[in-house]
Write a protein that holds these residues in place. Structure first.
Motif, mmCIF file in Angstrom:
data_model
loop_
_atom_site.group_PDB
_atom_site.id
_atom_site.type_symbol
_atom_site.label_atom_id
_atom_site.label_comp_id
_atom_site.label_asym_id
_atom_site.label_seq_id
_atom_site.Cartn_x
_atom_site.Cartn_y
_atom_site.Cartn_z
ATOM 1 N N ASP A 2 -5.573 46.483 33.349
ATOM 2 C CA ASP A 2 -4.357 45.588 34.022
ATOM 3 C C ASP A 2 -3.647 44.968 33.128
ATOM 4 O O ASP A 2 -2.493 44.763 33.138
ATOM 5 N N SER A 3 -4.344 44.170 31.964
ATOM 6 C CA SER A 3 -3.538 43.509 31.142
ATOM 7 C C SER A 3 -2.683 44.280 30.173
ATOM 8 O O SER A 3 -1.808 44.063 29.750
ATOM 9 N N LEU A 4 -3.188 45.657 29.775
ATOM 10 C CA LEU A 4 -2.546 46.470 29.023
ATOM 11 C C LEU A 4 -1.466 46.863 29.706
ATOM 12 O O LEU A 4 -0.202 46.890 29.056
ATOM 13 N N GLU A 5 -1.400 47.093 31.187
ATOM 14 C CA GLU A 5 -0.109 47.600 31.905
ATOM 15 C C GLU A 5 0.856 46.498 31.820
ATOM 16 O O GLU A 5 2.068 46.540 31.734
ATOM 17 N N ALA A 6 0.369 45.256 31.788
ATOM 18 C CA ALA A 6 1.312 44.242 31.889
ATOM 19 C C ALA A 6 1.896 44.064 30.604
ATOM 20 O O ALA A 6 3.083 43.850 30.301
ATOM 21 N N LEU A 7 1.226 44.173 29.345
ATOM 22 C CA LEU A 7 1.612 43.994 28.042
ATOM 23 C C LEU A 7 2.708 45.141 27.823
ATOM 24 O O LEU A 7 3.851 44.910 27.264
ATOM 25 N N ALA A 8 2.396 46.410 28.271
ATOM 26 C CA ALA A 8 3.266 47.480 28.176
ATOM 27 C C ALA A 8 4.741 47.034 29.067
ATOM 28 O O ALA A 8 5.803 47.486 28.530
ATOM 29 N N HIS A 9 4.432 46.375 30.358
ATOM 30 C CA HIS A 9 5.544 46.211 31.053
ATOM 31 C C HIS A 9 6.596 45.204 30.111
ATOM 32 O O HIS A 9 7.926 45.455 30.204
#
Length: 925
Positions: free
Chosen positions: A146-153
């Motif tokens: 979930d954090s990876l997705e946020a960082l990619a966003h």
């Protein structure tokens, strides 16, 4: 101060400056574990803080990788907690601030995620409007999804913001994650961190251990750590604590310390990472059989978890320089196995065996883990080891089979029938290795057999050479045979076992005069019950025929007939490892019946060549040489002996016995002292009585050659006493008696010479074989003066004129011619020349390289013609009359007629007119 990081720091400073100027920046710091990626990230944060930027830091933790938004929560929750947010944002905090269990129902998950990502973008956009914002995230490989997705966003929306996103991506971890790839692909600045150079390593080591550090010590530090600063600091601290530095400096102990630290780092990681722990232990237990499916099944992991474990291993315990992935995994497994306790190791190996069996693995694959179990208790485990041993034997790996059986024996109760069977199987397997302990295991197995019939089966399968060489095994054979007794009528299995036991008992007692004397009577008993012979009866008959031949008490024709019957029933391929190849050729030699073995030997040679067994081919060459020697063809026999010895080169002394026997008889036949010396050079102990007798005769012959008659006589008499004591009185092998009589004759002890010659003649008359009888007559004639001596010599010539050894005929002719010359009687010169010419022809006979036989036409070989028959038949086929043939060959008319009659019979023709066609010759040739 960071060593050798000037370029990397310059890139980071530039990135901070660009972010402060309003350009969104994404910095990716890449490198292996321990190379200083975290130190560079810390230096970037310090630099940004010094410029007044808001620095928010977080990092992935292996234990929290499954926590939703774990890394992101550590980034933003301090801001939320302090309410250090612009006023418009205070009311817009999404559920991320709540715990993971309060994110709402499943149907709302997508909406919550979208709200969170939108809120993050608004949050950092608002913050960056007031001052620069730096987000520092360590180790993307451990960041939750979930954090990876946020960082990619965020990484895709940095443009125009006074914001710097700095992330660390370690080599080998998370490299296949698409979100990690998306983040790193958007990087505006990349920094690749490598280990220190040797100079940098030397500087860091000097900083920790002082200026007096020698070059070899610094070089060892670099070799151990690869220049990774973190590992260097730990190594230097431990070296200082263990006093490996000044003033003595211990590079070798430093290497051992480096290995220890490397192991410690892996074991520490296993305690924190249960998935990696399970993966490595399963891989270590399965060893070479470790496939993805088997490892996952044994460890209880999914394939994705196994892939994750491999990434973690590469990331946290990087391979050494030049080490590929497989070698790296094996090294990690070795550490795991070494650290694993005995109880856990046994449990995991036992489980691995069960998993392999359930997956349909072969017997050896299933049994391999069981070799590492501390105590076997389940009968299934013993069964698997026995099955694996059988499989190993089938593929030609007896050493491995012995290992399986030996492991099974360790935990089997001492008095159980299972132990008896295991010992028997172990003994059988050790035979393949020619192990001297095989006989002991046969005895132990038999003693433990609860049923007499089963014990008889085990003992009767004991190989003959073990029975003869091991007195304990021989005693067990006799004991078991006595216990089994005479089987009742109709008990076919009992009769089979009884015959096998008797064969072994008699083979062990080949030097027992009582058994030798009774052999002929026992053969006649078997003939009275004659039926289709079983393998056990053929085995028994072979031993009996040999004993009867060595005893020399029966007529040679009877013994030859019995030997021929055994040969006719013995398959040639079965004889390659049986008794027939060992015992029957000497019988045919002393009965002057080499023709019986020709076709059988050709078939055996073909089978041996197909198997490619050099030892068996050596025996066949030796048997061929013995057959040639029986016909007097010494030159051809010598070449067979040479080939036999060459094929046995590198083998055991027992493998060379047959070849040595042939060469020894050749040496005795032609009084070849040089050959005798070569045969006696190794000074190996005699393998059996035949070898003892041969070596004694050769030593006596050499002493004679040197003129030392007393020593020669002592050797011959010693040889004779041993043979007489064993009941081996066959005159065909009594070279010692012939030599004793001649020595007495040379020493003018006429009475002693006559006594020895007459004793030898009496035995030859009883035996009746032409060669032995001719030799006895020749000997008696040589020591008898006057006309009686000449008459005995004439009889010696007549006996072998048409059958027997041609070399003996040559000797008889030569001796008769010499005596006639001495007495100035007619025909002396002619007979002497004829004998010498025939002897030279036999000693220098041309040899067929393919068969080891004197060169003869294929038809003559097939029909089994003797050399004398072949010479007469060839001349008759060319049109010579019987008288012309007799004059050309210097033989009698009667001998020519006998040879022709024998040739007609062998070719199955009726007269001379068909002979040329049968010989494959042109009649005008």
């Amino acid at each position: 101060m960071l060593l050798e990081r000037e370029q990397e720091l310059a890139v980071l400073n530039e990135a901070v400056a660009e972010a402060g100027a309003g350009a969104g920046v994404l910095v990716v710091v890449e490198g292996g574990t321990g190379t200083g990626t975290t130190a560079l990230l810390n230096r970037l944060a310090e630099r940004a803080t010094a410029t007044g930027a808001l620095v928010l830091r977080s990092g992935g933790i292996p234990a929290e990788r499954s926590v939703p938004f774990g890394v992101l929560r550590r980034l933003v929750l301090p801001l939320v907690a302090e309410r250090d947010l612009p006023a418009p944002l205070l009311t817009a905090v999404p559920p991320i601030a709540a715990g993971p269990d309060q994110a709402g129902p499943d149907g709302e998950a997508g909406a919550v995620r979208a709200d969170t990502l939108h809120w993050l973008h608004i949050l950092f956009a608002g913050l960056s409007a007031e001052r620069s914002v730096v987000l520092a995230v360590d180790d993307l490989g451990w960041v939750d999804d979930d954090s990876l997705e946020a960082l990619a966003h965020l990484a895709a929306r940095l443009d125009g913001l006074r914001m710097l996103l700095a992330v660390v991506r370690k080599d080998g971890l998370g490299t296949r994650d698409p979100l990690v790839g998306e983040i790193t692909a958007a990087a505006t600045h990349r920094v690749r961190v490598c280990g220190l150079s040797r100079r940098g390593t030397a500087a860091l080591v000097t900083r920790h251990l002082g200026d007096g550090c020698p070059e070899e010590f610094r070089r060892t530090c670099h070799d151990i750590t690869g220049g990774r600063p973190k590992d260097l600091r730990v190594l230097c601290d431990r070296a200082r604590l263990r006093r490996l530095g000044a003033p003595h400096w211990h590079p070798q102990r430093l290497r051992e310390l480096g290995e220890s630290l490397r192991r410690e780092r892996l074991l520490s990681m296993l305690r924190r990472e249960p998935v990696l722990d399970a993966f490595l232990k399963a891989t270590a237990v399965l060893a070479d059989q470790a496939t993805d499916d088997l490892v996952a099944r044994l460890a209880g992991l999914t394939r994705q978890q196994c892939a994750y474990a491999r990434e973690v291993l590469t990331h946290t315990w990087p391979p050494e320089p030049g080490q590929d992935r497989a070698a790296h995994t094996r090294a990690a497994c070795a550490v795991v196995l070494q650290a694993m306790g005995d109880e856990e190791s046994s449990r995991r190996h036992r489980k691995a065996s069960a998993v392999l069996d359930a997956c349909g693995a072969g017997p050896e694959e299933v049994a391999l883990p069981l070799l590492h179990v501390d105590r076997l208790g389940d009968p299934w485990e013993i069964h698997q080891l026995r099955a694996a041993a059988a499989a190993a034997r089938r593929r030609g790996a007896p050493e491995t089979a012995v290992r399986y059986l030996g492991r099974a024996l360790v935990d089997v109760p001492a008095g159980s029938h299972v132990r008896a069977e295991l010992l028997y199987e172990l003994g059988v397997t050790e035979l393949d290795l020619q192990s001297p302990v095989a006989g002991r295991h046969f005895v132990q197995a038999a003693r433990l057999m609860p049923r007499l019939r089963r014990r008889a089966e085990v003992v009767s399968s004991t190989p003959m050479d073990i029975v003869r060489s091991d007195p304990e095994v021989a005693a067990l054979v006799r004991e078991t045979a006595a216990g089994l007794g005479t089987p009742r009528e109709g008990d076919r299995q009992g009769s089979y076992l009884a015959m096998r036991l008797e064969a072994r008992a008699r083979y062990a007692g080949l030097e027992d005069p009582g058994l030798v004397t009774s052999a002929t009577r026992r053969l006649l008993d078997l003939d009275e019950q004659r039926h289709v012979a079983s393998a056990a009866e053929r085995e028994l008959r072979t031993v009996l025929v040999f004993s009867a031949a060595m005893g020399g008490q029966s007529d040679h024709r009877t013994v030859a007939k019995m030997a021929r019957q055994v040969l006719e029933e013995e398959p040639a391929h079965g004889a390659l490892s049986g008794l027939a190849l060992e015992l029957l050729p000497p019988v045919l030699y002393c009965t002057d019946s080499p023709q019986f073995v020709a076709s059988w030997l050709a078939a055996a040679r073909l089978h041996a060549a197909q198997e490619g067994n050099a030892t068996t081919l050596s025996r066949i060459e030796a048997v061929q040489g013995l057959a040639l020697l029986s016909r007097g063809e010494v030159g051809a026999a010598r070449e067979c002996g040479v080939r036999a010895l060459a094929l046995a080169e590198g083998g055991t002394p027992r493998d060379r016995v047959h070849a040595t026997l042939v060469q020894g008889h050749v040496a005795l036949a032609v009084s070849d002292a040089a050959l005798a010396e070569r045969l006696l050079e190794p000074a190996e102990p005699a393998a059996d009585l035949r070898m003892f007798a041969l070596f004694g005769a050769l030593k006596g012959m050499l002493a004679e050659d040197r003129g030392n008659l007393p020593v020669a006589l002592a050797h011959y008499l010693d040889c004779g006493r041993v043979l007489e004591r064993a009941g081996w009185v066959n005159p065909a092998f009594a070279h010692w008696q012939v030599r004793v009589a001649l020595i007495h004759h040379r020493a003018a002890r006429t009475a002693d010479a006559l006594a020895a010659a007459r004793s030898h003649h009496e035995r030859a008359l009883a035996w009746g074989a032409p060669t032995a009888l001719s030799r006895a007559l020749r000997l008696l004639g040589m020591v008898t003066e006057g006309a009686p001596g000449i008459e005995l010599l004439r009889q010696a010539v007549d006996v072998v004129e048409t059958e027997g050894s041609r070399l003996e005929l040559a000797h008889a002719l030569t001796e008769l011619g010499r005596r006639l010359q001495r007495e100035s009687l007619p025909d002396g010169d002619r007979l002497f020349r004829r004998g010498r010419r025939l002897a030279a022809e036999l000693v220098n006979a041309p040899v067929d390289a393919g068969t080891g036989s004197p060169a003869r036409t294929e038809q003559a070989l097939t029909a089994g013609l003797t050399p004398a028959e072949r010479r007469v038949a060839e001349r008759a086929a060319r049109g010579l009359s019987n008288r012309e043939i007799a004059e050309e060959l210097e033989t009698s008319l009667r001998a020519v007629e006998r040879h022709l009659t024998s040739s007609y019979r062998k070719f199955r023709i009726t007269g001379r007119e068909q002979l040329a066609h049968a010989m494959g010759m042109d009649a005008t040739r």
